[in-house]
Motif scaffolding. Structure first.
Motif, PDB file in Angstrom:
ATOM      1  N   ARG A  38      11.725  -0.789  19.125  1.00  0.00           N
ATOM      2  CA  ARG A  38      10.714  -1.759  18.718  1.00  0.00           C
ATOM      3  C   ARG A  38       9.423  -1.058  18.309  1.00  0.00           C
ATOM      4  NH1 ARG A  38      10.520  -3.970  23.044  1.00  0.00           N
ATOM      5  NH2 ARG A  38       8.585  -3.148  23.935  1.00  0.00           N
ATOM      6  N   GLN A  39       8.978  -0.097  19.109  1.00  0.00           N
ATOM      7  CA  GLN A  39       7.734   0.611  18.802  1.00  0.00           C
ATOM      8  C   GLN A  39       7.860   1.459  17.534  1.00  0.00           C
ATOM      9  OE1 GLN A  39       6.837   2.791  22.386  1.00  0.00           O
ATOM     10  NE2 GLN A  39       5.893   1.022  23.389  1.00  0.00           N
ATOM     11  N   THR A  40       9.020   2.063  17.341  1.00  0.00           N
ATOM     12  CA  THR A  40       9.238   2.860  16.130  1.00  0.00           C
ATOM     13  C   THR A  40       9.200   1.995  14.893  1.00  0.00           C
ATOM     14  OG1 THR A  40      10.582   4.490  17.325  1.00  0.00           O
ATOM     15  CG2 THR A  40      10.853   4.392  14.929  1.00  0.00           C
ATOM     16  N   SER A  41       9.836   0.824  14.964  1.00  0.00           N
ATOM     17  CA  SER A  41       9.840  -0.097  13.826  1.00  0.00           C
ATOM     18  C   SER A  41       8.425  -0.556  13.490  1.00  0.00           C
ATOM     19  CB  SER A  41      10.731  -1.305  14.140  1.00  0.00           C
ATOM     20  OG  SER A  41      10.691  -2.242  13.092  1.00  0.00           O
ATOM     21  N   ASN A  42       7.668  -0.923  14.522  1.00  0.00           N
ATOM     22  CA  ASN A  42       6.295  -1.379  14.293  1.00  0.00           C
ATOM     23  C   ASN A  42       5.418  -0.255  13.751  1.00  0.00           C
ATOM     24  OD1 ASN A  42       6.967  -3.910  15.259  1.00  0.00           O
ATOM     25  ND2 ASN A  42       6.228  -3.511  17.342  1.00  0.00           N
ATOM     26  N   ASN A  43       5.570   0.942  14.313  1.00  0.00           N
ATOM     27  CA  ASN A  43       4.756   2.074  13.890  1.00  0.00           C
ATOM     28  C   ASN A  43       5.079   2.483  12.451  1.00  0.00           C
ATOM     29  OD1 ASN A  43       2.759   4.110  14.995  1.00  0.00           O
ATOM     30  ND2 ASN A  43       4.310   5.494  14.170  1.00  0.00           N
ATOM     31  N   THR A  44       6.355   2.458  12.103  1.00  0.00           N
ATOM     32  CA  THR A  44       6.760   2.788  10.736  1.00  0.00           C
ATOM     33  C   THR A  44       6.182   1.787   9.746  1.00  0.00           C
ATOM     34  OG1 THR A  44       8.833   3.787  11.516  1.00  0.00           O
ATOM     35  CG2 THR A  44       8.736   3.143   9.204  1.00  0.00           C
ATOM     36  N   ALA A  45       6.182   0.515  10.143  1.00  0.00           N
ATOM     37  CA  ALA A  45       5.612  -0.525   9.277  1.00  0.00           C
ATOM     38  C   ALA A  45       4.107  -0.306   9.084  1.00  0.00           C
ATOM     39  CB  ALA A  45       5.869  -1.906   9.877  1.00  0.00           C
ATOM     40  N   TYR A  46       3.422   0.065  10.170  1.00  0.00           N
ATOM     41  CA  TYR A  46       1.984   0.331  10.062  1.00  0.00           C
ATOM     42  C   TYR A  46       1.708   1.520   9.146  1.00  0.00           C
ATOM     43  CZ  TYR A  46       0.190  -2.938  13.575  1.00  0.00           C
ATOM     44  OH  TYR A  46      -0.186  -4.067  14.229  1.00  0.00           O
ATOM     45  N   ILE A  47       2.492   2.583   9.297  1.00  0.00           N
ATOM     46  CA  ILE A  47       2.315   3.771   8.449  1.00  0.00           C
ATOM     47  C   ILE A  47       2.505   3.407   6.988  1.00  0.00           C
ATOM     48  CG2 ILE A  47       3.321   6.009   7.824  1.00  0.00           C
ATOM     49  CD1 ILE A  47       3.883   6.474  10.781  1.00  0.00           C
ATOM     50  N   SER A  48       3.550   2.638   6.710  1.00  0.00           N
ATOM     51  CA  SER A  48       3.815   2.204   5.333  1.00  0.00           C
ATOM     52  C   SER A  48       2.675   1.339   4.812  1.00  0.00           C
ATOM     53  CB  SER A  48       5.137   1.436   5.284  1.00  0.00           C
ATOM     54  OG  SER A  48       5.368   0.919   3.993  1.00  0.00           O
ATOM     55  N   GLY A  49       2.188   0.438   5.640  1.00  0.00           N
ATOM     56  CA  GLY A  49       1.112  -0.456   5.231  1.00  0.00           C
ATOM     57  C   GLY A  49      -0.184   0.280   4.953  1.00  0.00           C
ATOM     58  N   VAL A  50      -0.542   1.222   5.833  1.00  0.00           N
ATOM     59  CA  VAL A  50      -1.763   2.003   5.631  1.00  0.00           C
ATOM     60  C   VAL A  50      -1.643   2.837   4.361  1.00  0.00           C
ATOM     61  CG1 VAL A  50      -3.143   3.912   6.552  1.00  0.00           C
ATOM     62  CG2 VAL A  50      -2.427   2.050   8.050  1.00  0.00           C
ATOM     63  N   GLY A  51      -0.467   3.420   4.122  1.00  0.00           N
ATOM     64  CA  GLY A  51      -0.262   4.202   2.903  1.00  0.00           C
ATOM     65  C   GLY A  51      -0.394   3.354   1.658  1.00  0.00           C
ATOM     66  N   ALA A  52       0.187   2.155   1.696  1.00  0.00           N
ATOM     67  CA  ALA A  52       0.102   1.257   0.537  1.00  0.00           C
ATOM     68  C   ALA A  52      -1.332   0.798   0.302  1.00  0.00           C
ATOM     69  CB  ALA A  52       1.016   0.049   0.762  1.00  0.00           C
ATOM     70  N   LEU A  53      -2.064   0.554   1.388  1.00  0.00           N
ATOM     71  CA  LEU A  53      -3.464   0.125   1.258  1.00  0.00           C
ATOM     72  C   LEU A  53      -4.319   1.248   0.662  1.00  0.00           C
ATOM     73  CD1 LEU A  53      -5.687  -1.923   1.718  1.00  0.00           C
ATOM     74  CD2 LEU A  53      -5.889  -1.125   4.083  1.00  0.00           C
ATOM     75  N   ARG A  54      -4.107   2.463   1.118  1.00  0.00           N
ATOM     76  CA  ARG A  54      -4.875   3.587   0.575  1.00  0.00           C
ATOM     77  C   ARG A  54      -4.559   3.806  -0.907  1.00  0.00           C
ATOM     78  NH1 ARG A  54      -5.693   8.954   3.786  1.00  0.00           N
ATOM     79  NH2 ARG A  54      -7.512   8.864   2.422  1.00  0.00           N
ATOM     80  N   SER A  55      -3.298   3.643  -1.279  1.00  0.00           N
ATOM     81  CA  SER A  55      -2.920   3.795  -2.687  1.00  0.00           C
ATOM     82  C   SER A  55      -3.593   2.725  -3.542  1.00  0.00           C
ATOM     83  CB  SER A  55      -1.398   3.702  -2.830  1.00  0.00           C
ATOM     84  OG  SER A  55      -0.761   4.783  -2.193  1.00  0.00           O
ATOM     85  N   ALA A  56      -3.641   1.499  -3.022  1.00  0.00           N
ATOM     86  CA  ALA A  56      -4.273   0.406  -3.764  1.00  0.00           C
ATOM     87  C   ALA A  56      -5.772   0.651  -3.919  1.00  0.00           C
ATOM     88  CB  ALA A  56      -4.022  -0.924  -3.051  1.00  0.00           C
ATOM     89  N   LEU A  57      -6.407   1.141  -2.876  1.00  0.00           N
ATOM     90  CA  LEU A  57      -7.838   1.432  -2.946  1.00  0.00           C
ATOM     91  C   LEU A  57      -8.124   2.569  -3.922  1.00  0.00           C
ATOM     92  CD1 LEU A  57      -8.791   1.196   0.839  1.00  0.00           C
ATOM     93  CD2 LEU A  57      -9.508  -0.367  -0.973  1.00  0.00           C
ATOM     94  N   THR A  58      -7.288   3.586  -3.901  1.00  0.00           N
ATOM     95  CA  THR A  58      -7.460   4.710  -4.818  1.00  0.00           C
ATOM     96  C   THR A  58      -7.298   4.263  -6.260  1.00  0.00           C
ATOM     97  OG1 THR A  58      -6.677   6.292  -3.155  1.00  0.00           O
ATOM     98  CG2 THR A  58      -6.588   6.998  -5.464  1.00  0.00           C
ATOM     99  N   ALA A  59      -6.299   3.412  -6.520  1.00  0.00           N
ATOM    100  CA  ALA A  59      -6.091   2.899  -7.877  1.00  0.00           C
ATOM    101  C   ALA A  59      -7.298   2.092  -8.344  1.00  0.00           C
ATOM    102  CB  ALA A  59      -4.829   2.034  -7.914  1.00  0.00           C
ATOM    103  N   PHE A  60      -7.900   1.324  -7.446  1.00  0.00           N
ATOM    104  CA  PHE A  60      -9.057   0.507  -7.800  1.00  0.00           C
ATOM    105  C   PHE A  60     -10.271   1.381  -8.106  1.00  0.00           C
ATOM    106  CE2 PHE A  60     -12.692  -2.223  -6.175  1.00  0.00           C
ATOM    107  CZ  PHE A  60     -12.787  -2.974  -7.339  1.00  0.00           C
ATOM    108  N   THR A  61     -10.549   2.358  -7.245  1.00  0.00           N
ATOM    109  CA  THR A  61     -11.699   3.230  -7.482  1.00  0.00           C
ATOM    110  C   THR A  61     -11.500   4.089  -8.736  1.00  0.00           C
ATOM    111  OG1 THR A  61     -10.764   4.859  -5.933  1.00  0.00           O
ATOM    112  CG2 THR A  61     -12.391   3.303  -5.056  1.00  0.00           C
ATOM    113  N   THR A  62     -10.256   4.471  -9.012  1.00  0.00           N
ATOM    114  CA  THR A  62      -9.969   5.223 -10.237  1.00  0.00           C
ATOM    115  C   THR A  62     -10.248   4.365 -11.465  1.00  0.00           C
ATOM    116  OG1 THR A  62      -8.273   6.565  -9.137  1.00  0.00           O
ATOM    117  CG2 THR A  62      -8.187   6.450 -11.541  1.00  0.00           C
ATOM    118  N   ALA A  63      -9.849   3.105 -11.403  1.00  0.00           N
ATOM    119  CA  ALA A  63     -10.104   2.185 -12.519  1.00  0.00           C
ATOM    120  C   ALA A  63     -11.605   2.014 -12.746  1.00  0.00           C
ATOM    121  CB  ALA A  63      -9.445   0.836 -12.239  1.00  0.00           C
ATOM    122  N   MET A  64     -12.373   1.894 -11.666  1.00  0.00           N
ATOM    123  CA  MET A  64     -13.827   1.786 -11.812  1.00  0.00           C
ATOM    124  C   MET A  64     -14.401   3.066 -12.408  1.00  0.00           C
ATOM    125  SD  MET A  64     -15.354  -0.354  -8.565  1.00  0.00           S
ATOM    126  CE  MET A  64     -14.756   0.773  -7.298  1.00  0.00           C
ATOM    127  N   GLY A  65     -13.841   4.221 -11.993  1.00  0.00           N
ATOM    128  CA  GLY A  65     -14.316   5.487 -12.521  1.00  0.00           C
ATOM    129  C   GLY A  65     -14.115   5.584 -14.023  1.00  0.00           C
TER     130      GLY A  65
END
Length: 466
Positions: A38-65
């Motif tokens: 259970r903890q591994t599944s939740n932790n893996t989901a969090y890692i994936s979510g944080v990675g996706a969020l950082r990618s989305a933020l980077t894409a947005f700041t790149t577009a503004m740049g």
């Protein structure tokens, strides 16, 4: 150590040893295994979510740049077009004035190109030790030539030490020998290169090589000369910024005498609309990504399904901060909010761009000249947005810290799983040995019982005969 391979059913007892051992091991480890899973599944989901969020933020700041590139401004109120880019290219700024201008280029600004005397020994010709003084436009550069130098090594030393100053050197070999040739990226009258200090390499950049043996190759450095609506303008550079207010002219070629090129300046409403739509699209892409990472859904059985970052406090804080930027009042004179341009926030958090309101803002309210300040000016939307995002998405930001912590949790869970696997293997082996021993003992006892039974049966049979 691997468990011995044994038959699943005991020979002496008839019991299914494999099933018994498996059941006992599972009873001992099931709770811990469920926790790790259970903890591994939740932790893996969090890692994936944080990675996706950082990618989305980077894409947005790149577009503004990209929308904020200094060399290609995206929010200019005016656009300039040239009838011939091979003669002059034009870029309009917010202080430009709509109209047309006649541009005739008499000559382009040139840099200094000089050559030394010819050396019949070629590039390997020895050059005496000394300080070579290279002068240009009031600036002096010293290149210290050491023992054993050659024409080629002097060239290499000049390139190594003076390339950052825009001065380069090469060797050109002609019918009369090899010459050290120096050039510069600096243009304009008075920027001629001169060389002194080592007699063999002396060059006076204001004199012709053809008559002096060393000097300028084709001509001295010159200013650009052009006419703007018939008025003569000179410039040390082929990029002319002050001839027409709000316009930058890039001279690319000479005009045919008497044939000027027309540069037209007009309101850049379409360009502004495209750039604003680009910002809206980039923001909406970010908003949709965050929505996907935080939404709650239901499965086919009606059970609630949480996304990887549902109810995550960091994501909620980030969303609050970037939405706050959109609601802030800018520092412009008349244009201070996005709503004045027809940009409004919808119920799902995305932005709507109303082209009718935008057109009215441009044509009726004449707000075009203030759009650039709103987006890219000091403390404009882009600057404030980057300040809001940076604490989260910087290399040492909260999301990076969160990712490091989650990676450590994943490592710990992997170690826990390995320890549990070792316990499972050890416990399986231990219980298997015990049940095999029990089965063996039961087998011996059964054999003894059968033997005793046989003895009594034999005694009874003998008794009946007598």
């Amino acid at each position: 150590m691997a468990s011995p391979i044994l038959p699943s059913t005991g020979v002496g007892s008839g019991l299914n040893i494999t099933e018994i051992v498996t059941a006992l091991v599972q009873a001992d480890t099931a709770a811990k295994q469920a926790q790790i899973t259970r903890q591994t599944s939740n932790n893996t989901a969090y890692i994936s979510g944080v990675g996706a969020l950082r990618s989305a933020l980077t894409a947005f700041t790149t577009a503004m740049g990209k929308l904020n590139e200094k060399d290609a401004p995206s929010f200019n109120a005016y656009a300039a077009t040239s009838a011939s880019d091979s003669i002059v290219k034009a870029t309009a700024g917010n202080t430009a004035v709509a109209g047309s201008y006649s541009i005739e280029v008499a000559n382009l600004a040139t840099g200094s190109k000089v050559a030394s005397q010819a050396f019949v020994g070629g590039a390997s010709t020895s050059i005496p030790k000394g300080d070579l003084l290279i002068s240009q436009g009031g600036k002096n550069y010293t290149v210290s030539v050491g023992d054993g130098a050659t024409l080629q090594s002097v060239r290499d030393q000049i390139n190594s030490e003076l390339s950052a100053s825009g001065i380069s050197a090469n060797i050109v070999t002609g019918k009369d020998g090899a010459r050290l040739v120096l050039g510069s990226s600096t243009t304009g009258k008075g920027s001629d290169i001169s060389v002194s200090g080592i007699t063999a390499l002396n060059i006076d950049g204001t004199k012709s090589m053809a008559t002096e043996g060393a000097g300028y190759i084709d001509d001295v450095a010159k200013d650009a000369v052009l006419k703007v609506d018939g008025l003569e303008v000179t410039s040390a550079s082929n990029t002319v910024k002050d001839a027409i207010s709000g316009l930058t002219l890039e001279l690319t070629g000479k005009s045919v005498v008497g044939s000027p090129t027309t540069v037209t300046v007009a309101a850049n409403n379409d360009g502004l609309k495209t750039s604003i739509q680009g910002f809206v699209d980039a923001y909406n892409t970010l908003q949709n990504a965050i929505t996907t990472l935080t939404k709650t859904t239901t499965d086919a059985d009606g059970n609630m399904v949480l996304a990887s970052l549902t109810n995550d406090p960091t994501t909620r804080s980030l969303l609050k901060d970037i939405r706050g930027v959109l609601a802030e009042v800018g520092s412009g004179d008349r244009l201070t909010t996005l709503s004045q341009l027809g940009i409004n926030t919808q119920k799902d958090g995305t932005l709507e761009f109303n082209s009718t309101k935008f057109t009215a803002a441009m044509n009726d309210k004449k707000l075009g000249a203030e759009v650039q300040e709103l987006f890219t000016g000091t403390n404009g939307i882009f600057e404030r947005m980057n300040k809001a995002i940076d604490p989260y998405n910087a290399t040492d930001g909260s999301l990076a810290t969160r990712k490091n912590n989650l990676d450590q949790v994943a490592k710990n869970l992997t170690e826990q799983q390995a320890a549990l696997d070792r316990r499972t293997e050890s416990l399986t082996e231990s219980l298997t040995k015990k049940y095999v021993a029990l089965d063996t003992a039961l087998g011996k006892m059964k054999a003894q019982a059968d033997q005793i039974t046989s003895i009594f049966e034999a005694i009874n049979a003998q008794a009946k005969k007598s």
